[in-house]
Write a protein that holds these residues in place. Structure first.
Motif, PDB file in Angstrom:
ATOM      1  N   ARG A  26       0.825  -1.214   0.000  1.00 17.90           N
ATOM      2  CA  ARG A  26       0.000   0.000   0.000  1.00 17.90           C
ATOM      3  C   ARG A  26       0.857   1.260   0.000  1.00 17.90           C
ATOM      4  NH1 ARG A  26      -2.648   1.775   5.436  1.00 17.90           N
ATOM      5  NH2 ARG A  26      -0.400   2.141   5.693  1.00 17.90           N
ATOM      6  N   ASP A  27       1.880   1.236   0.855  1.00 14.67           N
ATOM      7  CA  ASP A  27       2.754   2.412   0.903  1.00 14.67           C
ATOM      8  C   ASP A  27       3.434   2.654  -0.460  1.00 14.67           C
ATOM      9  OD1 ASP A  27       2.044   2.682   3.543  1.00 14.67           O
ATOM     10  OD2 ASP A  27       3.847   1.718   4.344  1.00 14.67           O
ATOM     11  N   ASN A  85      -5.890  -1.035   0.614  1.00  9.44           N
ATOM     12  CA  ASN A  85      -6.400  -0.631   1.950  1.00  9.44           C
ATOM     13  C   ASN A  85      -7.487  -1.609   2.439  1.00  9.44           C
ATOM     14  OD1 ASN A  85      -4.782   1.628   2.461  1.00  9.44           O
ATOM     15  ND2 ASN A  85      -6.076   2.966   1.208  1.00  9.44           N
ATOM     16  N   THR A 144      -5.897   5.171  -8.195  1.00 15.16           N
ATOM     17  CA  THR A 144      -6.435   5.195  -6.822  1.00 15.16           C
ATOM     18  C   THR A 144      -7.214   3.933  -6.499  1.00 15.16           C
ATOM     19  OG1 THR A 144      -8.378   6.364  -7.657  1.00 15.16           O
ATOM     20  CG2 THR A 144      -6.562   7.712  -6.779  1.00 15.16           C
ATOM     21  N   LEU A 163      -4.943   1.544  -4.935  1.00 19.74           N
ATOM     22  CA  LEU A 163      -4.684   1.938  -3.540  1.00 19.74           C
ATOM     23  C   LEU A 163      -5.847   1.540  -2.641  1.00 19.74           C
ATOM     24  CD1 LEU A 163      -2.848   3.347  -1.508  1.00 19.74           C
ATOM     25  CD2 LEU A 163      -3.933   5.525  -2.137  1.00 19.74           C
ATOM     26  N   ASP A 164      -7.066   1.765  -3.133  1.00 13.10           N
ATOM     27  CA  ASP A 164      -8.251   1.388  -2.326  1.00 13.10           C
ATOM     28  C   ASP A 164      -8.316  -0.124  -2.114  1.00 13.10           C
ATOM     29  OD1 ASP A 164      -8.958   4.027  -2.210  1.00 13.10           O
ATOM     30  OD2 ASP A 164     -10.371   3.911  -3.904  1.00 13.10           O
ATOM     31  N   VAL A 175       0.904   6.432  -6.858  1.00 17.82           N
ATOM     32  CA  VAL A 175      -0.246   7.283  -7.162  1.00 17.82           C
ATOM     33  C   VAL A 175       0.188   8.742  -7.235  1.00 17.82           C
ATOM     34  CG1 VAL A 175      -2.447   8.136  -6.266  1.00 17.82           C
ATOM     35  CG2 VAL A 175      -1.962   5.688  -6.259  1.00 17.82           C
ATOM     36  N   LYS A 176       1.055   9.124  -6.303  1.00 20.46           N
ATOM     37  CA  LYS A 176       1.537  10.502  -6.310  1.00 20.46           C
ATOM     38  C   LYS A 176       2.347  10.793  -7.577  1.00 20.46           C
ATOM     39  CE  LYS A 176       1.687  11.013  -1.282  1.00 20.46           C
ATOM     40  NZ  LYS A 176       2.554  11.227  -0.108  1.00 20.46           N
ATOM     41  N   THR A 219       2.246   1.739  -3.336  1.00 19.33           N
ATOM     42  CA  THR A 219       1.213   2.198  -4.267  1.00 19.33           C
ATOM     43  C   THR A 219       0.914   3.668  -4.048  1.00 19.33           C
ATOM     44  OG1 THR A 219       0.252  -0.030  -4.315  1.00 19.33           O
ATOM     45  CG2 THR A 219      -1.136   1.781  -5.085  1.00 19.33           C
ATOM     46  N   GLU A 220       0.906   4.123  -2.784  1.00 15.35           N
ATOM     47  CA  GLU A 220       0.670   5.541  -2.508  1.00 15.35           C
ATOM     48  C   GLU A 220       1.717   6.409  -3.210  1.00 15.35           C
ATOM     49  OE1 GLU A 220       0.628   5.958   1.726  1.00 15.35           O
ATOM     50  OE2 GLU A 220      -1.547   5.614   1.889  1.00 15.35           O
ATOM     51  N   ARG A 221       2.947   5.960  -3.205  1.00 14.45           N
ATOM     52  CA  ARG A 221       4.001   6.735  -3.867  1.00 14.45           C
ATOM     53  C   ARG A 221       3.801   6.742  -5.384  1.00 14.45           C
ATOM     54  NH1 ARG A 221       7.101   4.025   0.111  1.00 14.45           N
ATOM     55  NH2 ARG A 221       7.800   2.466  -1.426  1.00 14.45           N
TER      56      ARG A 221
END
Length: 313
Positions: free
Chosen positions: A118-119, A139, A132, A135-136, A125-126, A121-123
């Motif tokens: 997840r972490d 989560n 997203t 990412l969802d 996404v940014k 993927t967050e990077r």
């Protein structure tokens, strides 16, 4: 002279008889008795040993009889075997708990990997390199793993409670079984019949080898060292007697002589009763009399049922 001699011949025997009667006149009379104890078996079974005979003197606490204890011993062994099997019926919760703990360990590793992804993927996404939705999804996967860990941990508690309840039900039989063993041990102890008092065996009711029942008499014993004379007095004589008073007890020795014993009044009835047919009072017979008990030390000549007379001092 002949008349005077004749009167002397008649009067002299009368005077002698009167003097002899006055020397032995009694105030009360009765018969000797003794406090008797009937000894019974408290346990049913075969009499293994009864080494006593009528006339045997026994000490208090001495072994008087032995009842077969083998059936009770077998009953005790059966109960002990049942206790031994209780632990075999219990469950060991540790293997099941270990399996669930291993499952939690795997789930935690999966959770750590999911958090790492997840972490990452967050990077992405940014950097607009991932969506997203990805990412969802990650989560959601993390939440599912957390709930699985909580559920597995709860399952460990449920499993422990279930097994403990089941084991408690099995082990709840332990205390009653131990009480049963204590009860059997008490019955085994009672197969040894102990003599209750110092005394002489008066009557023997059973023989070695017979099968007896609980409460069935084995023998009767009484202390003959001090024997009791139950005598009867009239209401007029009540004023002459008191507890612990010393009296003289007369017992026939020959046709013309008495044996004399000191006695002590130990009991005076507080109620009048009709005169027993075999008792003669000082005034020949009275309608109502009072019973008294006199303890007399026995020198071996006094027997139960023997007739005795009392002279108040």
């Amino acid at each position: 002279m002949k008349t005077s001699y004749l009167l002397s011949a008649i009067i002299m025997p009368v005077i002698f008889m009167q003097c002899n009667f006055n020397n032995h006149i009694s105030d009360a009379s009765g018969t000797f008795e003794v406090d008797e104890v009937i000894v019974s078996s408290e346990i049913a079974g075969k009499i293994i040993s009864l080494p006593i005979e009528e006339g045997t003197m026994l000490q208090k606490g001495s072994l008087a009889a032995v009842i077969d204890s083998i059936p009770l011993g077998l009953q005790k062994a059966q109960i002990e075997a049942t206790i031994a099997t209780l632990h075999q019926k219990t469950l060991d919760v540790r293997p099941q708990v270990k399996q669930l703990q291993d499952q939690i360990s795997v789930q935690r590793v999966q959770l750590e990997n999911a958090i790492y992804e997840r972490d990452r993927t967050e990077r992405l996404v940014k950097a607009h390199a991932a969506t997203t939705k990805q990412l969802d999804d990650q989560n959601n996967q993390i939440e599912v793993l957390k709930k699985q860990i909580i559920a597995t941990a709860a399952q460990i508690g449920v499993q422990k409670t279930s097994v403990n309840t089941q084991n408690s039900t099995v082990l709840s039989e332990y205390k009653p079984l131990r009480k049963s063993i204590a009860q059997v041990n008490d019955q085994i102890r009672r197969t040894n019949v102990l003599n209750p008092i110092n005394g002489t065996v008066l009557t023997k009711y059973a023989m070695q080898g017979e099968v007896t029942e609980a409460g069935k008499a084995l023998y009767k014993i009484g202390d003959l060292s001090v024997i009791t004379l139950r005598a009867y007095i009239t209401g007029v004589q009540l004023a002459q007697v008191k507890l612990n008073q010393t009296v003289k007890v007369l017992v026939d020795s020959t046709a013309k002589t008495y044996r004399t014993y000191p006695g002590i009044i130990t009991w005076i009835s507080d109620k009048a009763e009709f005169t027993p047919k075999t008792i003669q009072t000082k005034e020949e017979r009275a309608n109502l009399v009072y019973a008294i008990k006199i303890h007399v030390k026995n020198d071996g000549y006094l027997k139960i049922g023997m007739y005795g007379e009392v002279v108040f001092k």
